[in-house]
Design an enzyme around this catalytic site. Structure first.
Site, PDB file in Angstrom:
ATOM      1  N   ASP A  72       0.831  -1.208   0.000  1.00 51.05           N
ATOM      2  CA  ASP A  72       0.000   0.000   0.000  1.00 51.05           C
ATOM      3  C   ASP A  72       0.863   1.254   0.000  1.00 51.05           C
ATOM      4  OD1 ASP A  72       0.718  -0.709   2.718  1.00 51.05           O
ATOM      5  OD2 ASP A  72      -0.695   0.815   3.427  1.00 51.05           O
ATOM      6  N   GLU A 137      -0.055  -0.759   5.933  1.00 52.78           N
ATOM      7  CA  GLU A 137       1.029  -0.201   6.746  1.00 52.78           C
ATOM      8  C   GLU A 137       0.912   1.308   6.838  1.00 52.78           C
ATOM      9  OE1 GLU A 137       4.958   1.366   7.969  1.00 52.78           O
ATOM     10  OE2 GLU A 137       3.835   1.797   6.147  1.00 52.78           O
TER      11      GLU A 137
END
EC number: 3.5.1.18
Length: 379
Positions: A72, A137
């Site tokens: 991500d 994250e």
């Protein structure tokens, strides 16, 4: 075009803004399955997590070296401020531009290709290789790496070494690696007063005035002296709010939000107790809510840090520095099941900014450092 550069571009082209993986992990699975990795996908609240392992000839008795990373990326921000489309990998002036180029798609690509080269050169490698990849994250980090760690804990699995691909380099590739991170703990404090007309302060109780001496003491407090690896703990105010916006009303309460960044020299319980003691000393009527985002972790010098330092020196000529500066990372979760966690990746000057980029000339050396560590620790 090198294989590492090609894979980096493929990953950048997928607009994987937290928590949407955009099938980045599917691409990784295809590459890893061809090497003989076994994998499982762990999904939680829209987050996609990957755990993939290739066992060495020593099986579970051998050492396991894991790479941890995230597919991500943070949002792009205003598109008009980018000089090229953030999800169209673009070469300009020796740099590869795109969201996630430095944080951390080049690192992921580098370790995948490093693993391919390592397995080809050492088909009977003794130790095991693993990948722990998440799409959560950059966001809340509540359904990402922590979920994989909990699953591994539940079945008694551990890692011996873990490299987290965070962009740790400062001025030159490899000049800094992170062998720990400070803990993060926030507090939301509400100091209660009595609202009233500002012309009649004797009929009110001003919470800002009551708070001020305690706040000054908290600001001046020395929480600890740090240690060999960590600077002293810091306490910082992030927000203060009181009042209705009117100029003739004494507020009924004052709200303060603050944050500790703390080292292994302090504990959550100890810091909380000292804050409460200061507030109580000033006889405040208050509510205080705590949120612990992460505990500090530390990897002392050992096999992994030595192997990484040697690999960086041999590949780049740079002598690396062990550091614990910066914010939190998923290393704080992995440290629960791994005694040696080190973060290493490309330069971080452009991360989370418009026109994020990585030097093209750094991509192959990054991959080569990862391969050298594999060769030193599990061949």
């Amino acid at each position: 075009m090198s294989g590492t550069l090609a894979l980096t571009e493929q990953l950048i082209a997928r607009a994987s803004v937290t928590p949407d993986d955009q099938h980045c992990q599917r691409l990784l699975i295809e590459r890893l399955a061809a090497l003989g990795f076994e994998h499982e996908t762990i999904e939680s609240n829209g987050v996609t997590n990957l755990w993939a392992v290739k066992r060495g000839v020593d099986g579970t008795a051998g050492k396991l070296l894991a790479f941890a990373g995230h597919t991500d990326v943070v949002p792009t921000g205003p598109l008009e401020q980018w000089h090229s489309a953030p999800f169209e990998p673009t070469h300009r002036d020796g740099k590869l531009y795109g969201r996630g180029a430095a944080d951390m798609k080049a690192s992921i690509a580098g370790f995948v290709v490093a693993s391919e080269e390592f397995v080809a050169a050492h088909p009977a490698h003794r130790g095991s290789i693993a990948f722990l990849i998440t799409s959560d994250e950059e966001g809340p980090a509540t359904d990402g790496t922590i979920k994989v760690v909990e699953a591994l804990q539940a079945r008694g699995e551990r890692m011996d070494y873990c490299i987290v691909g965070e962009p740790t380099s400062s001025a030159r590739l490899g000049d800094m690696v992170k062998n720990g991170r400070r803990g993060s703990m926030s507090g939301k404090l509400i100091v209660k007063g009595v609202q009233g007309h500002i012309a009649y302060p004797h009929l009110a109780k001003n919470p800002v005035h009551l708070l001020a001496p305690a706040l000054a003491e908290l600001v001046a407090e020395r929480w600890d002296d740090g240690n060999e690896y960590f600077p002293p703990t810091t306490w910082q105010v992030s927000n203060i709010h009181s009042g209705t916006g009117a100029t003739n009303v004494i507020a009924g309460h004052a709200d303060v939000m603050f944050n500790f960044r703390f080292s292994t020299a302090s504990t959550v319980e100890g810091l909380q107790a000292r804050v409460h003691a200061i507030l109580d000393k000033h006889k405040l009527d208050y509510d205080l809510q705590w949120t612990v985002s992460g505990l500090p972790f530390l990897t002392p010098r050992g096999d992994l840090s030595n192997a990484l330092a040697a690999a960086i020196r041999d590949e780049t000529g740079v002598t690396t520095e062990l550091s614990t500066t910066g914010g939190t990372s998923d290393g704080r979760f992995i440290a629960r099941i791994c005694p040696q966690v080190i973060e290493f990746g490309p330069l971080n000057a452009s991360i989370h900014k418009t026109d994020e980029h990585i030097e093209v000339a750094h991509i192959e050396p990054l991959k080569n450092v990862y391969r050298r560590v594999l060769e030193q620790l599990i061949a």
